[in-house]
Design a protein around this motif. Structure first.
Motif, PDB file in Angstrom:
ATOM      1  N   GLY A 114       0.207  -8.996 -23.601  1.00 28.62           N
ATOM      2  CA  GLY A 114       1.071  -8.471 -22.896  1.00 28.62           C
ATOM      3  C   GLY A 114       0.839  -6.728 -23.582  1.00 28.62           C
ATOM      4  N   GLY A 115       1.037  -6.727 -24.338  1.00 28.29           N
ATOM      5  CA  GLY A 115       1.134  -5.955 -25.632  1.00 28.29           C
ATOM      6  C   GLY A 115       0.552  -4.568 -25.219  1.00 28.29           C
ATOM      7  N   SER A 116      -0.307  -3.821 -23.764  1.00 25.44           N
ATOM      8  CA  SER A 116      -0.955  -3.018 -24.117  1.00 25.44           C
ATOM      9  C   SER A 116       0.026  -2.133 -23.596  1.00 25.44           C
ATOM     10  N   SER A 164      -6.518  -2.871 -20.853  1.00 29.14           N
ATOM     11  CA  SER A 164      -6.398  -4.193 -21.406  1.00 29.14           C
ATOM     12  C   SER A 164      -7.705  -4.398 -21.125  1.00 29.14           C
ATOM     13  N   GLU A 171     -10.227  -4.808 -25.917  1.00 33.28           N
ATOM     14  CA  GLU A 171      -9.662  -3.882 -25.195  1.00 33.28           C
ATOM     15  C   GLU A 171     -10.951  -2.980 -25.444  1.00 33.28           C
TER      16      GLU A 171
HETATM   17  N1  ASP Z   1      -5.840  -8.186 -23.280  1.00 31.29           N
HETATM   18  C1  ASP Z   1      -4.161  -8.544 -23.865  1.00 31.29           C
HETATM   19  C2  ASP Z   1      -3.562 -10.391 -22.981  1.00 31.29           C
HETATM   20  O1  ASP Z   1      -4.516 -10.719 -22.277  1.00 31.29           O
HETATM   21  C3  ASP Z   1      -2.967  -7.529 -23.792  1.00 31.29           C
HETATM   22  C4  ASP Z   1      -2.565  -7.864 -22.068  1.00 31.29           C
HETATM   23  O2  ASP Z   1      -3.788  -6.941 -21.437  1.00 31.29           O
HETATM   24  O3  ASP Z   1      -2.023  -5.888 -22.208  1.00 31.29           O
HETATM   25  O4  ASP Z   1      -2.671 -10.452 -23.148  1.00 31.29           O
END
Ligand code: ASP
Ligand code: ADP
Ligand code: MG
Length: 322
Positions: free
Chosen positions: A151-153, A41, A74
């Motif tokens: 949160g997509g990672s 991320s 990312e």
């Molecule tokens: N950087 C992105 C977020 O903060 C994706 C992730 O962290 O999964 O939502």
């Protein structure tokens, strides 16, 4: 040789010291002769910061340009981690989402992965490299950058694990597993050793941000076990798989301020627990707007705010144990 996918979240890659901890975890597994694909991320709160900066320039920032901007977070993490691993003597290569072959639909900021061309990842693995892929991003049919939603990672990691037929997908985070409720809200929350995909989908869709909702759907479809662990200790984590336990209450999650959900396979037949919840609602004079029960989830939306104190009482009264 087995392939495993490791994903490290924003708090795990927040600074150079943390990157060293992440590199050590990767090296330990690499030395056990695994093919390793790492998904990272953006560092710390980078994504939040980028959104704010764009909004400062224009309240109407175009969705396409926002995705170009957000995807950079990312990419910074992948390059830094690869530089570090190479310096430590472990051959590695960073790949953006599109270099890794991740194709999505056209929905900016909430794109869905449609296919993954794994040829580049496989080519690099064959050379013995640790492949580090930027999470949360892909490319659409117009060759424009897309992002997968906050949160997509996690979803990038599980999708790559599915496409590579990987043995496991490890999600490393600042918590060492999935708990009976958010451990940052209730300190007596307990860690769960296992959950079914269905239970985890219910938790994530009700707001437990420990895993991105869509990643579990992909894990279930392609039967990839997802293991959540801590970056910062070696304790056993939580395994999310298709193993289903009957009639156990697993976890409680609060969404927004006035909705709670209690999750556990067979909850619909657990009359005792339903009674405990209804008693608590009556005692606290909470007014319900909606009450729904399904095979593995009870969700209640209230007119009033549900305080953390009430959440704590329900958590205790249900005696969630493992
Ligand atoms: N950087 C992105 C977020 O903060 C994706 C992730 O962290 O999964 O939502
Ligand atoms: P990452 O940055 O590694 O992706 P996230 O912040 O997205 O991590 O997810 C981890 C957070 O999820 C934890 O810090 C915790 O506050 C929260 N969380 C919410 N519900 C739960 C739960 N049931 N079990 C564990 N963590 C939870
Ligand atoms: Mg996350």
């Amino acid at each position: 040789m087995d392939t495993i996918v490791l994903k490290f979240g924003g708090s795990s890659v927040a600074d150079n010291e943390k990157l060293k901890i992440v590199a050590k975890k990767i090296i330990d597994l690499y030395e056990k002769h695994h093919n390793i694909v790492v998904v990272v991320s953006a560092q710390g709160k980078t994504t939040d910061k980028l959104i704010l900066e764009a909004k400062e320039i224009s309240e109407k920032a175009e969705d396409r340009e926002l995705d170009v901007l957000l995807s950079t977070g990312e990419q910074i993490s992948t390059a830094k981690l690869s530089i570090l691993l190479n310096k430590l003597g472990y051959p590695s290569i960073s790949l953006t989402g599109w270099q890794a072959g991740i194709c999505t639909n056209n929905t900016n900021q909430n794109a869905i992965i449609e296919c993954i061309d794994t040829s580049r990842i496989k080519k690099e693995l064959e050379k013995g490299k640790i492949v580090i892929v930027a999470g949360f991003q892909g490319i659409n049919e117009n060759l424009d950058i897309t992002t997968l939603g906050r949160g997509g990672s996690d979803t990038t990691a599980v999708a790559i694990a599915s496409a590579l037929n990987a043995k496991n997908c490890y999600i490393f985070s600042d918590v060492d597993g999935v708990y009976t409720t958010d451990p940052n809200i209730l300190e007596n929350a307990k860690k769960l050793s296992a959950l079914s995909y269905e239970e985890m989908i219910a938790l994530s869709s009700e707001g437990a941000k420990v895993l991105h909702n869509r990643c579990i759907e992909i894990g279930e479809k392609f039967k990839v076990p997802i293991i959540t662990k801590s970056t910062f200790n070696n304790k056993s984590g939580t395994v999310i798989s298709d193993i289903i336990e009957e009639n156990t209450i697993k976890s409680i999650v609060k969404k927004d301020v006035s909705r709670i959900s209690i999750v556990g396979n067979g909850i619909i037949r657990n009359i005792e627990s339903i009674k405990v919840i209804l008693d608590k609602i009556e005692k606290n004079k909470l007014e319900m707007l909606e009450f729904s029960v399904s095979e593995s989830k009870i969700s209640i939306t209230f007119k009033n705010q549900v305080t953390d104190e009430i959440l704590k009482e329900i958590h205790e009264d249900l005696r969630i144990t493992q």
